[in-house]
Write a protein that holds these residues in place. Sequence first.
Motif, mmCIF file in Angstrom:
data_model
loop_
_atom_site.group_PDB
_atom_site.id
_atom_site.type_symbol
_atom_site.label_atom_id
_atom_site.label_comp_id
_atom_site.label_asym_id
_atom_site.label_seq_id
_atom_site.Cartn_x
_atom_site.Cartn_y
_atom_site.Cartn_z
ATOM 1 N N ALA A 9 3.165 5.815 -2.945
ATOM 2 C CA ALA A 9 4.341 6.571 -3.376
ATOM 3 C C ALA A 9 4.381 6.699 -4.894
ATOM 4 N N LEU A 10 4.084 5.608 -5.597
ATOM 5 C CA LEU A 10 4.071 5.664 -7.060
ATOM 6 C C LEU A 10 2.958 6.583 -7.562
ATOM 7 N N PRO A 63 3.778 15.578 -9.059
ATOM 8 C CA PRO A 63 4.844 16.567 -9.315
ATOM 9 C C PRO A 63 5.431 16.421 -10.714
ATOM 10 N N PHE A 64 5.548 15.179 -11.205
ATOM 11 C CA PHE A 64 6.042 14.970 -12.557
ATOM 12 C C PHE A 64 5.140 15.647 -13.575
ATOM 13 N N LEU A 86 0.825 -1.207 0.000
ATOM 14 C CA LEU A 86 0.000 0.000 0.000
ATOM 15 C C LEU A 86 0.860 1.259 0.000
ATOM 16 N N LEU A 87 1.924 1.259 0.789
ATOM 17 C CA LEU A 87 2.836 2.406 0.813
ATOM 18 C C LEU A 87 3.547 2.582 -0.523
ATOM 19 N N LEU A 88 3.961 1.487 -1.148
ATOM 20 C CA LEU A 88 4.600 1.574 -2.459
ATOM 21 C C LEU A 88 3.627 2.122 -3.495
#
Length: 67
Positions: free
Chosen positions: A14-15, A21-22, A9-11
């Motif tokens: 983050a993705l 921002p990108f 879930l954290l990964l």
Amino acid sequence: MNTATWNRLLLLSALWGASFPFMRVAVPELGAPLLVFCRVGLAALLLLTVALHLKQTPTFSGTGSIS
């Protein structure tokens, strides 16, 4: 939830969060249509790679319609 589930879930978060921002930087430089085309194209290639790895072909029913 166990630790592995929390890590996934954290990964995922983050993705997901890193794309914003990108996009903020990339849209003024590349333009929104090109950026959308590239993101959808990369996603399609990734999904096709996963389907080939799983030895399953994607099926399209053609029943999806916008009304």
